[in-house]
Design a protein around this motif. Structure first.
Motif, PDB file in Angstrom:
ATOM      1  N   MET A   1       0.194 -12.455   2.943  1.00  0.00           N
ATOM      2  CA  MET A   1       1.017 -11.713   3.806  1.00  0.00           C
ATOM      3  C   MET A   1       0.559 -10.273   3.733  1.00  0.00           C
ATOM      4  O   MET A   1       0.438  -9.387   4.520  1.00  0.00           O
ATOM      5  N   MET A   2       0.884  -9.934   2.640  1.00  0.00           N
ATOM      6  CA  MET A   2       1.277  -8.465   2.253  1.00  0.00           C
ATOM      7  C   MET A   2      -0.256  -7.623   2.238  1.00  0.00           C
ATOM      8  O   MET A   2      -0.624  -6.664   2.777  1.00  0.00           O
ATOM      9  N   PRO A   3      -1.324  -8.278   1.697  1.00  0.00           N
ATOM     10  CA  PRO A   3      -2.745  -7.814   1.766  1.00  0.00           C
ATOM     11  C   PRO A   3      -3.204  -7.735   3.278  1.00  0.00           C
ATOM     12  O   PRO A   3      -3.988  -6.633   3.710  1.00  0.00           O
ATOM     13  N   THR A   4      -2.736  -8.621   4.009  1.00  0.00           N
ATOM     14  CA  THR A   4      -2.933  -8.737   5.811  1.00  0.00           C
ATOM     15  C   THR A   4      -2.305  -7.456   6.327  1.00  0.00           C
ATOM     16  O   THR A   4      -2.952  -6.740   7.009  1.00  0.00           O
ATOM     17  N   PHE A   5      -1.053  -7.280   5.948  1.00  0.00           N
ATOM     18  CA  PHE A   5      -0.017  -6.171   6.554  1.00  0.00           C
ATOM     19  C   PHE A   5      -1.109  -4.639   5.821  1.00  0.00           C
ATOM     20  O   PHE A   5      -1.118  -3.744   6.793  1.00  0.00           O
ATOM     21  N   ASN A   6      -1.260  -4.800   4.655  1.00  0.00           N
ATOM     22  CA  ASN A   6      -1.890  -3.620   4.103  1.00  0.00           C
ATOM     23  C   ASN A   6      -3.322  -3.303   4.777  1.00  0.00           C
ATOM     24  O   ASN A   6      -3.406  -1.914   5.230  1.00  0.00           O
TER      25      ASN A   6
ATOM     26  N   GLY B   1      -5.805   0.126   9.413  1.00  0.00           N
ATOM     27  CA  GLY B   1      -6.755   0.024  10.505  1.00  0.00           C
ATOM     28  C   GLY B   1      -7.933  -0.927  10.394  1.00  0.00           C
ATOM     29  O   GLY B   1      -8.892  -0.691  10.965  1.00  0.00           O
ATOM     30  N   ALA B   2      -7.760  -1.658   9.143  1.00  0.00           N
ATOM     31  CA  ALA B   2      -8.945  -2.733   8.934  1.00  0.00           C
ATOM     32  C   ALA B   2      -8.749  -3.944  10.064  1.00  0.00           C
ATOM     33  O   ALA B   2      -7.769  -4.191  10.552  1.00  0.00           O
ATOM     34  N   THR B   3      -9.987  -4.587   9.930  1.00  0.00           N
ATOM     35  CA  THR B   3      -9.805  -5.722  10.800  1.00  0.00           C
ATOM     36  C   THR B   3      -9.669  -6.987   9.679  1.00  0.00           C
ATOM     37  O   THR B   3     -10.372  -7.203   8.456  1.00  0.00           O
ATOM     38  N   VAL B   4      -8.761  -8.005  10.067  1.00  0.00           N
ATOM     39  CA  VAL B   4      -8.525  -9.082   9.256  1.00  0.00           C
ATOM     40  C   VAL B   4      -9.017 -10.410  10.129  1.00  0.00           C
ATOM     41  O   VAL B   4      -9.138 -10.581  11.113  1.00  0.00           O
ATOM     42  N   ILE B   5      -9.750 -11.166   9.156  1.00  0.00           N
ATOM     43  CA  ILE B   5     -10.344 -12.532   9.411  1.00  0.00           C
ATOM     44  C   ILE B   5      -9.415 -13.622   8.851  1.00  0.00           C
ATOM     45  O   ILE B   5      -9.328 -13.513   7.704  1.00  0.00           O
ATOM     46  N   PHE B   6      -9.070 -14.753   9.852  1.00  0.00           N
ATOM     47  CA  PHE B   6      -8.395 -15.785   9.400  1.00  0.00           C
ATOM     48  C   PHE B   6      -9.192 -16.931   9.546  1.00  0.00           C
ATOM     49  O   PHE B   6     -10.120 -17.231  10.462  1.00  0.00           O
TER      50      PHE B   6
ATOM     51  N   GLY C   1       0.811  -1.174   0.032  1.00  0.00           N
ATOM     52  CA  GLY C   1      -0.024  -0.035  -0.087  1.00  0.00           C
ATOM     53  C   GLY C   1       0.967   1.242  -0.034  1.00  0.00           C
ATOM     54  O   GLY C   1       0.414   2.217  -0.039  1.00  0.00           O
ATOM     55  N   GLY C   2       2.297   1.253  -0.083  1.00  0.00           N
ATOM     56  CA  GLY C   2       3.114   2.270  -0.059  1.00  0.00           C
ATOM     57  C   GLY C   2       2.782   3.008  -1.337  1.00  0.00           C
ATOM     58  O   GLY C   2       3.349   4.153  -1.473  1.00  0.00           O
ATOM     59  N   ILE C   3       2.435   2.347  -2.437  1.00  0.00           N
ATOM     60  CA  ILE C   3       1.918   2.893  -3.814  1.00  0.00           C
ATOM     61  C   ILE C   3       0.503   2.473  -3.872  1.00  0.00           C
ATOM     62  O   ILE C   3       0.045   1.399  -3.823  1.00  0.00           O
ATOM     63  N   ASP C   4      -0.403   3.621  -4.148  1.00  0.00           N
ATOM     64  CA  ASP C   4      -1.888   3.099  -4.079  1.00  0.00           C
ATOM     65  C   ASP C   4      -1.973   2.366  -5.469  1.00  0.00           C
ATOM     66  O   ASP C   4      -1.584   2.607  -6.769  1.00  0.00           O
TER      67      ASP C   4
END
Length: 536
Positions: free
Chosen positions: A235-240, A245-250, A195-198
């Motif tokens: 991994m990277m969409p999770t960190f993004n 500030g989003a919630t991630v479901i696993f 997400g460092g580049i849109d």
């Protein structure tokens, strides 16, 4: 600007401490709680001498503990090493040794293979076992219980002067060769996949606080993350999401019926999945037992592309949703994104809008003209190279006209307006009588036939032509394959030399956790038995 993974997470924690960060089954943790436990684990790692630059492997499915392990490692400026939990002991021995693991954290489910491999790699000094939510009771006598380590750690953030140059490493491969570690600066990986580049505008964000700042100013969204964290596509969409500030479901494992129950219960806005390998079973389960999907507005696929029939089915069953398909790899990061439309030509190849720095080049690294074919390449933020493999690094990572560039094995055609059409992987090309056949093109056409659920294409030896095109397919539903109809369908979209001459039928197509076909398995299958059909 630090642009370090741990710093980016701590910015989100400081801005939104009471927001829910992760949901896993009936467990929920806030950003503050996740941060506090990661700090305790980092403290314990430090007490063992696992500090800056230590290589800490995680052989774990998606869980809260997996995120704690990743965050603790990044906080120390150590290097998390992803270990594919589907590997057997020989592959694990290779990876543990090649990656120079100092420590390993694994879920109890994987204890038998892990212990067999560890016996041959004495350099792994510390081992931790996480009690398994999948119900495993495997004995791990030489491993420290994870919660015991957590309890022994001190609270409070570990003081570290982190850097954008801190190392990120992602092990990739294993279906066509032994795994190899791709090394990135953390800022570069953040730029291309975090997400460092849109992704939509191709513009860099203003600073390392922009994601947490935007997250604070908006209601939280919820992301259902289905690809495993051991792959960049998970991994990277999770960190993004977390940095924003989003919630991630696993989910611990891929169970389509349970996943739809989770969607109905937790109301995610985004579902991230991997190609047909996940989308097709999910569609089948939803059609058999529809559930409440009113919250779900975006279905995003990465790492493996959706076939046209799957796109059609997604659009029919989930109208008015955004269905996206993105390309990229551990060596390039984000390469481009496309959006599903109905009834495109399945033989045309996927078409995407390129991401920042993506370009089609010739063998010398020079951009090709619109309409010409070449190799998909990436400029700008690119990896440092392969870990302990300067020869492979030199072949793939080049400097052209003073600019760093990674030139991939992916063939592509440059199109108008910054678009590209993907043709196939050069290292998977079949040479039949001098004609080149890209397996992805043939697979896409085969999967567009109503009787085929999944397909993988390989080349087999032929006395006259050198190689011939062969396919292993699995069937859709309970029907048998009408080979004549399938071959006729293939001829509608493909030149004659691209049509599979031999076809094997398998109950399922073996794929990696990231959804990529296992071509070694397919070649072994074609070598072990006679085909179910031959085209004369």
């Amino acid at each position: 600007m630090a642009s370090n993974f741990a710093d980016l997470f701590e910015h989100a924690v400081d801005a939104m401490p009471e927001r829910t960060a992760v949901i896993h089954g009936d467990r929920r943790v806030t950003f503050a709680e996740l941060d506090e436990r990661a700090d305790r684990l980092a403290s314990y790692f430090t007490s063992l001498g696992l500090d800056t630059s230590a290589h800490i492997g995680f052989q774990m499915h998606n869980s809260i503990e997996t995120m704690e392990t990743l965050l603790a490692t990044f906080k120390l400026r150590a290097v998390p090493i992803n270990v594919n939990y589907r590997y057997g002991a020989p592959e694990l021995r290779y990876l543990y040794d090649n990656a120079d693991l100092d420590a390993l954290v694994y879920h109890r489910s994987y204890a038998p293979a892990a212990q067999a491999a560890l016996a041959a790699v004495p350099g792994v000094r510390h081992v931790f076992v996480v009690d398994d939510d999948l119900g495993s009771d495997a004995i791990a006598s030489d491993a420290t219980p994870y919660e015991q380590a957590m309890a022994a750690g001190a609270p409070g953030r570990v003081a570290r002067e982190r850097s954008a140059d801190d190392l990120f490493m992602m092990y990739t491969g294993g279906t066509t060769g032994m795994p190899k570690g791709v090394m990135w600066r953390q800022e570069d990986m953040w730029r291309v996949l975090g997400g460092g580049i849109d992704f939509y505008t191709n513009e860099p964000v203003a600073d390392e606080y922009q994601q947490s700042r935007v997250g604070t100013g908006n209601p939280p969204t919820t992301w259902l993350m289905l690809p495993p964290l051991i792959h960049a596509a998970g991994m990277m969409p999770t960190f993004n999401a977390l940095w924003s500030g989003a919630t991630v479901i696993f989910e611990s494992s891929f169970d389509p019926r349970r996943i739809w129950a989770t969607v109905a219960r937790e109301k995610p806005f985004v579902m991230v999945l991997t190609g047909d390998a996940m989308a097709r079973p999910l569609l089948d389960a939803y059609i058999a037992a529809p559930s409440d999907v009113s919250s779900l507005m975006v279905i995003a696929s990465g790492a493996a592309l959706l076939s046209q029939p799957t796109k059609n089915a997604l659009l029919e069953n989930f109208p008015d949703r955004l269905i996206s398909d993105s390309i990229g790899s551990s060596e390039t990061g984000f390469g481009g994104i496309g959006y599903a439309t109905k009834d495109d030509d399945p033989g045309r190849g996927p078409r995407v809008q390129t991401g920042r720095g993506a370009v089609v080049v010739d063998e010398n690294g020079t951009p090709v003209a619109v309409g010409a074919e070449g190799w998909l390449a990436k400029t700008g933020a690119v990896p440092l190279g392969y870990y302990k493999d300067p020869e492979k690094s030199e072949r793939l990572f080049k400097t052209v006209d003073g600019k760093r560039m990674v030139i991939t094995d992916d063939r592509a055609r440059a199109e108008e307006g910054g678009h590209i059409t993907l043709i196939g992987r050069g290292n998977m090309v079949i040479n039949t009588g001098g004609e080149k056949v890209f397996v992805e093109e043939v697979e896409s056409v085969l999967k567009s036939h109503e009787s085929v659920f999944d397909a993988v294409v390989v080349g087999i030896a032929h006395e006259r032509w050198g190689q011939q095109v062969a396919a292993v397919v699995s069937v859709a539903g309970d029907s048998d394959v009408d080979f004549a109809a399938l071959t006729g369908h293939a001829r509608r979209y493909l030149a004659g030399y691209k049509v599979p001459r031999s076809i094997w039928v398998a109950e399922t197509i073996v794929r990696s956790p990231s959804g990529k076909p296992d071509y070694r398995w397919a070649r072994d299958r074609t070598a072990e038995r006679s085909p179910d059909h031959r085209v004369e």
